[in-house]
Design an enzyme around this catalytic site. Sequence first.
Site, PDB file in Angstrom:
ATOM      1  N   GLN A  92      66.064  99.096  44.491  1.00 53.69           N
ATOM      2  CA  GLN A  92      65.155  99.202  43.356  1.00 53.69           C
ATOM      3  C   GLN A  92      65.606 100.198  42.292  1.00 53.69           C
ATOM      4  O   GLN A  92      65.453  99.949  41.099  1.00 53.69           O
ATOM      5  CB  GLN A  92      63.767  99.561  43.875  1.00 53.69           C
ATOM      6  CG  GLN A  92      62.644  99.206  42.941  1.00 53.69           C
ATOM      7  CD  GLN A  92      61.306  99.267  43.643  1.00 53.69           C
ATOM      8  OE1 GLN A  92      60.825 100.356  43.957  1.00 53.69           O
ATOM      9  NE2 GLN A  92      60.703  98.124  43.894  1.00 53.69           N
ATOM     10  N   PHE A  93      66.144 101.329  42.719  1.00 51.66           N
ATOM     11  CA  PHE A  93      66.699 102.336  41.811  1.00 51.66           C
ATOM     12  C   PHE A  93      67.987 102.863  42.427  1.00 51.66           C
ATOM     13  O   PHE A  93      68.072 103.014  43.655  1.00 51.66           O
ATOM     14  CB  PHE A  93      65.733 103.510  41.603  1.00 51.66           C
ATOM     15  CG  PHE A  93      64.489 103.171  40.838  1.00 51.66           C
ATOM     16  CD1 PHE A  93      64.445 103.321  39.463  1.00 51.66           C
ATOM     17  CD2 PHE A  93      63.364 102.701  41.498  1.00 51.66           C
ATOM     18  CE1 PHE A  93      63.285 103.016  38.750  1.00 51.66           C
ATOM     19  CE2 PHE A  93      62.208 102.390  40.800  1.00 51.66           C
ATOM     20  CZ  PHE A  93      62.166 102.536  39.423  1.00 51.66           C
ATOM     21  N   ALA A  94      68.950 103.202  41.584  1.00 50.93           N
ATOM     22  CA  ALA A  94      70.205 103.759  42.097  1.00 50.93           C
ATOM     23  C   ALA A  94      69.959 105.008  42.935  1.00 50.93           C
ATOM     24  O   ALA A  94      70.698 105.278  43.889  1.00 50.93           O
ATOM     25  CB  ALA A  94      71.140 104.096  40.935  1.00 50.93           C
ATOM     26  N   ASP A  95      68.910 105.755  42.610  1.00 46.54           N
ATOM     27  CA  ASP A  95      68.567 106.972  43.345  1.00 46.54           C
ATOM     28  C   ASP A  95      68.307 106.699  44.826  1.00 46.54           C
ATOM     29  O   ASP A  95      68.405 107.604  45.652  1.00 46.54           O
ATOM     30  CB  ASP A  95      67.312 107.604  42.748  1.00 46.54           C
ATOM     31  CG  ASP A  95      67.414 107.780  41.248  1.00 46.54           C
ATOM     32  OD1 ASP A  95      67.509 108.920  40.787  1.00 46.54           O
ATOM     33  OD2 ASP A  95      67.385 106.761  40.537  1.00 46.54           O
ATOM     34  N   PRO A 150      70.368 105.455  51.521  1.00 46.96           N
ATOM     35  CA  PRO A 150      70.211 104.931  52.885  1.00 46.96           C
ATOM     36  C   PRO A 150      71.017 103.663  53.139  1.00 46.96           C
ATOM     37  O   PRO A 150      71.306 103.339  54.290  1.00 46.96           O
ATOM     38  CB  PRO A 150      68.700 104.644  52.981  1.00 46.96           C
ATOM     39  CG  PRO A 150      68.076 105.515  51.943  1.00 46.96           C
ATOM     40  CD  PRO A 150      69.074 105.571  50.833  1.00 46.96           C
ATOM     41  N   HIS A 169      64.519 108.853  39.607  1.00 47.18           N
ATOM     42  CA  HIS A 169      64.567 107.510  39.026  1.00 47.18           C
ATOM     43  C   HIS A 169      65.524 107.467  37.831  1.00 47.18           C
ATOM     44  O   HIS A 169      65.375 106.627  36.950  1.00 47.18           O
ATOM     45  CB  HIS A 169      63.174 107.058  38.578  1.00 47.18           C
ATOM     46  CG  HIS A 169      62.200 106.908  39.702  1.00 47.18           C
ATOM     47  ND1 HIS A 169      61.515 107.977  40.232  1.00 47.18           N
ATOM     48  CD2 HIS A 169      61.820 105.829  40.418  1.00 47.18           C
ATOM     49  CE1 HIS A 169      60.734 107.558  41.214  1.00 47.18           C
ATOM     50  NE2 HIS A 169      60.905 106.260  41.354  1.00 47.18           N
TER      51      HIS A 169
END
Length: 689
Positions: free
Chosen positions: A432-435, A439, A479
């Site tokens: 969903q976000f590069a951040d 994991p 984000h």
Amino acid sequence: MNKDILERGFSNLCTAKAMAELYEANFKVVSKYVHATSRGHEAVQTALGMQLLPQDYAFPYYRDDAMLLSFGLQPYDLMLQVLAKKDDPFSGGRTYYSHPSLKDLDKPKIPHQSSATGMQAIPATGVAMGMQYLEKQGLKNPVLGDVELSDDAPISVCSLGDASVTEGEIAEAFQMAALKQMPILYLVQDNGWDISANEAETRAQSAFEYAQGFNGLEAISIDGANFIESYEAIEKVIATIRKERRPFLVHAKVPLLNHHTSGVRMEWYRDDLEEAKTRDPYPVLKQQLLDHGFSAEEIEEIEAAAKAKVEADYERALQAEDPQPEDLFTNDFAAAPITEEKGERTPKGAEKVVMVDCALFAVEELMKQHQECLLYGQDVGGRLGGVFREAATLAQKFGDDRVFNTPIQEAFIVGSTVGMSAVGLKPIVEVQFADYIWPGLNQLFTEVSRSCYLSNGKWPVSMILRVPIGAYGSGGPYHSSSVESVVTNIRGIKIAYPSNGADLKGLMKAAYHDPNPVVIFEHKGLYWSKVKGTQGATSVEPAEDYVLPFGQAWVLQEIWKQEEVETLTIVSYGMGVHWAMNASEELGMQDQIEVIDLRTLYPLDEETIMKSVKKTGKCLVVTEEPSNNSFARALSGKIQEECFKFLDGPVMTIGSENMPAIPLNSTLEQTMIPSTEKVKEKIIQLLEY
């Protein structure tokens, strides 16, 4: 029990046992390369392996040589790997003993297996998810070929050591298998040890007890050192999975009767060796043969034949050819079919669309044409269609089996693509976000990126991972991150980072047809061109047939060689391209500044970069990442090395400030990241050098 099954089982056990004993007797030769054997685990491995079919998929782990023998592999095949020989059928001498990858039509299929404990659970569950999808869509698995197979429904089998079940990624696999009721068997071989840490130190419960927490994952516990008990229990479980298409866990208690590996010897730390020997599966199975009418002489003949075969195969393997230096450089990638730009980039009469819609339309066109294409990730399903609306309407058009939400499990999202690809599907997945890619990096690095190379070309992972990236609208520290430098350091994947919608659509199409794993970074600030100066990200939507090959940079603003004025090349990608173009325009230097849009970070179009820098004599690399230790800084060094004789100044880099995170406050955010103004200042500094 059928006497033929008993005889084959005993022969397989004796073969594996003889191999372990031969390796120990020839320790100085065989232990040049680290290895582990199945000694003590042979009965349950054999009992399982004998019952798998060519349409099944297996994910053994590094102690499963008896299982591999039961699939029909020969001692010679395994010895080629323990000696790291060129003709090692799994990896060509690239990886360790009992790290198989197999695509033989007459045996269970084995995608690439890594050493990282428990990491195979997610790819194995991905295979089961792929099998389920094929069945729902009425599709055939192209990997199985045209050979005649039984009507038995296929299953996926994941073999694990009990210590690995404490890994978080095991929980992700169990969760999805239970949630979606997938046809998978998890065999957990429990010998009570990690390496030197025992179960009392490291586990609050056994794998059987742990499985009770996953509603829908049925589990049984058996004596894995008893061949008949193991065979009959697994026979029932496999029959249930083939018929009812739901997951099972078999927890098998076994003794470890050999070293953890050749490099960590049991006598250094084990205090239970005498007790473990009392549970040896060899005398148990030997007695079972006697109980079923085999004579002592028949048993001795079986054992003698196994030993003779092992010894002969060992002598033959010793003489096998070693890899040559040039063998290092093969099968890092599978050949890609898209090698040149094709199709209409700017069709007449077509409307301009924002970047996010170019990607959406590309995926929609692919899904219309290819039933093996599916999309999944967090919040991409029909209720929302992605937090950036990047999957809007797709679930409604193609159904919830093809476009669906996953739990918050980045590791599963990434690693399951290994299994999906292995059954002939083409997953497009999203973090969903590069951040939040972190994991998933374990699976991306350990499983996805190395599969083609370490399987010697047999199992490239064909997948697309979409990653919204970059600072946009005070997204704050969790984000806004840029992560391309980490991902570009993972060899074996291709990476796109487009600056506009047309490129994104063309690269998405090329990525789909590429048999290799592809990561596409999509800058959130370019999705709708709402950020000042990013109107260039909005494009006329290319035609459906448009494809753009990886490794082809775009000289977005081209100049001629000039002697009378200072000239400069700017190399960038993503948002940096817009900062570069705006800066050159505001400075009125479009005739002095050549701008190169890399489009893809790997493969990298070095030829276009070096040609431009040799012409202009100066170079600025623009990135949104903090510049220290970055991809951009490494590229600057490469340019300096290649173009040193032609340079009139240092190759410079501009990126974000080297701080730990992008702050939430808008003033601090703007101070942190580059901008058109900051790029202008750097251009002037370099031109005046």
